[in-house]
Scaffold this motif. Structure first.
Motif, PDB file in Angstrom:
ATOM      1  N   PRO A  49       0.832  -1.200   0.000  1.00 10.59           N
ATOM      2  CA  PRO A  49       0.000   0.000   0.000  1.00 10.59           C
ATOM      3  C   PRO A  49       0.868   1.251   0.000  1.00 10.59           C
ATOM      4  N   MET A  52       2.467   2.591   3.311  1.00  7.14           N
ATOM      5  CA  MET A  52       3.075   1.633   4.251  1.00  7.14           C
ATOM      6  C   MET A  52       4.381   2.182   4.816  1.00  7.14           C
ATOM      7  N   ASP A 158      -3.842  -5.496   4.253  1.00  9.51           N
ATOM      8  CA  ASP A 158      -3.803  -4.336   3.367  1.00  9.51           C
ATOM      9  C   ASP A 158      -4.793  -4.426   2.214  1.00  9.51           C
ATOM     10  N   SER A 161      -8.796  -1.095   2.799  1.00 17.14           N
ATOM     11  CA  SER A 161      -8.404   0.222   3.315  1.00 17.14           C
ATOM     12  C   SER A 161      -9.606   0.826   4.038  1.00 17.14           C
ATOM     13  N   ILE A 162      -9.338   1.755   4.943  1.00 16.28           N
ATOM     14  CA  ILE A 162     -10.441   2.363   5.696  1.00 16.28           C
ATOM     15  C   ILE A 162     -11.389   3.124   4.752  1.00 16.28           C
ATOM     16  N   GLU A 164     -12.156   2.384   1.657  1.00  9.15           N
ATOM     17  CA  GLU A 164     -13.021   1.402   0.972  1.00  9.15           C
ATOM     18  C   GLU A 164     -14.086   0.858   1.933  1.00  9.15           C
ATOM     19  N   SER A 196      -6.186  -6.717  10.341  1.00 13.08           N
ATOM     20  CA  SER A 196      -6.720  -5.513   9.693  1.00 13.08           C
ATOM     21  C   SER A 196      -6.082  -4.315  10.387  1.00 13.08           C
ATOM     22  N   SER A 197      -6.190  -3.164   9.747  1.00  9.49           N
ATOM     23  CA  SER A 197      -5.562  -1.968  10.327  1.00  9.49           C
ATOM     24  C   SER A 197      -6.313  -1.516  11.575  1.00  9.49           C
TER      25      SER A 197
END
Ligand code: 13P
Ligand code: SF4
Length: 422
Positions: A49, A52, A158, A161-162, A164, A196-197
């Motif tokens: 990403p 990153m 990855d 994404s937040i 999305e 996940s993030s």
């Protein structure tokens, strides 16, 4: 003892193949490349990403040091730091790193360890980025969480994404509305896999959702179905599908969400009928396991017990005898009577370690090609020696800090998970 490193470097007296030519390189040769990638291995094709974190160049003395010198330096730094430093090691780490870990476990056990060791000033997480973020959220504000190599991400994490995820949620809310049904269940509960993030965990926490790991996914989905008519599951389609299927949700009541398409590529009718909406992420390591490999293992080893991780595709999980988290796989082998034959569908470092540690059994990886998780692989003893010696000098390098505005919702989602009894 034959380590995975010996296998992939071809230094073991064996003719095994590995999944990427780059695997024989030390991680710093990959980290220094101008075009960012997650490095060698199963996820070599996975794009990194844009945002990153990038590992700076490791000081040359660590890259040049022999394994013996690194061993001496790591032990000396660890002895100096004593209880001030806690080293956590995920099961998928190479043995050359695991031997220094104070706690070894799956992602759930390591999250709990980070939450319950307030005496440690520094938590050195030998795992991947999302695990270190979780440790930072769960540990005290005065504790520093360190990821020895910042390029140790997780290609699956990855894949969501937040931005999305927020777009997906907006579309779902527009379709379902927000009103609860007669039983008090809201239209949809967001559930995110630990992989996940922190931003996605925060998102779930703020919207009545929760985190799960592979060891508690069923209990967490039960929790979610008590509160919602359906679940949207980020980012691993396979863990979501396998868990929901085992709970009796039919496959045709599950929709896949492709973030690049309107309504995730679904019709309104399909989404209204869906009980589970699966983000289309996957793990490059676990996607390699196939039904054909299981058939070959059964043909070659009559009586073999096939155990796979639930990140494997549904047809592989269906064809296996059992599936479970890395801790489940370990416990199943430990509890078996001597003379067992096990074909294991998970990351090679864990399989190889189990084979070495339990010689009373025959234990082998379902995939005949040696394929480590290429991001876990980025943690090398050279990086561990560097971060520990920096701590001895009073410097904290590679600290992972989750921003306050993200950590509060993420903490809520993680606490909900920790309160669920598996
Ligand atoms: P566990 O939850 O079993 O530790 O697995 C984490 C992981 O990344 C598997 O690919
Ligand atoms: Fe991520 Fe797969 Fe590696 Fe686990 S094995 S850390 S899911 S890339």
């Amino acid at each position: 003892m034959t380590s995975v490193n010996d296998l992939i470097r071809g230094s073991a007296a064996t003719s095994v193949r590995n999944c990427g030519a780059d695997l024989a390189s030390d991680p710093w040769t990959v980290d220094a490349r101008p075009a960012p990638t997650y490095g060698p291995g199963a996820s070599v094709a996975d794009p990194a990403p844009l945002g990153m974190p990038r590992q700076g160049r490791l000081p040359e003395e660590y890259a040049a040091a022999s394994p013996e010198e690194l061993d001496r330096r790591i032990r000396a730094a660890k002895a100096t730091l004593g209880n001030r430093a806690l080293i956590l090691g995920h099961f998928y780490q190479r043995d050359e790193v695991i031997r220094y870990a104070d706690v070894v476990g799956d992602s759930f056990q390591l999250a709990r360890a980070a939450a319950t060791r307030p005496a440690a000033e520094a938590i050195i997480f030998c795992g991947v980025h999302f695990m270190a973020e979780t440790a930072d959220i769960l540990s005290g504000t005065d504790q520093a969480v360190i990821l020895p190599n910042l390029a140790a991400g997780c290609s699956m994490a990855d894949m969501a994404s937040i931005a999305e995820v927020e777009d997906c949620w907006a579309e779902l809310e527009a379709l379902y509305g927000t009103a609860a049904d007669a039983a008090g269940r809201v239209p949809v509960i967001p559930v995110t896999y630990m992989n996940s993030s922190a931003a996605i965990k925060d998102f779930c926490g703020r919207r009545g959702g929760i985190v799960c790991t592979s060891s508690n996914a069923r209990a967490v989905l039960t929790w979610a179905f008590e509160r919602g008519q359906r679940v949207v599951f980020f980012p691993d389609q396979h863990l979501g599908r396998n868990t929901a299927k085992a709970m009796g949700v039919p496959l045709d009541s599950m929709s896949m969400w492709n973030p690049r398409l309107p309504l995730g590529g679904n019709s309104e009718t399909a989404l209204i009928q869906a009980r589970v909406i699966l983000w289309n992420g996957f793990c490059s390591v676990h996607r390699r396991f196939t039904v054909e490999q299981i058939a070959a293992a059964r043909a070659e080893h009559p009586g073999v017990r096939v155990i796979v991780h639930p990140e494997c595709p549904v047809e592989v999980v269906d064809a296996a005898d059992e599936n479970g988290s890395t801790d489940y796989i370990t416990r199943a082998i430990v509890a078996a009577p001597d003379g067992g034959i096990f074909a294991v569908g998970t990351e090679i470092n864990l399989v190889q370690r189990l084979a070495t540690r339990y010689p009373q059994h025959t234990i082998f990886c379902l995939d005949p090609v040696v394929c480590p998780c290429s991001t876990m692989y980025r943690i090398h003893p050279g990086y561990l020696a560097w971060v520990l010696e920096q701590l001895v000098e009073g410097e904290t390098v590679n600290r992972i800090r989750v921003a306050d505005e993200v950590s509060s919702g993420a903490l809520l989602a993680l606490r909900r998970m920790l309160a669920v009894q598996p």
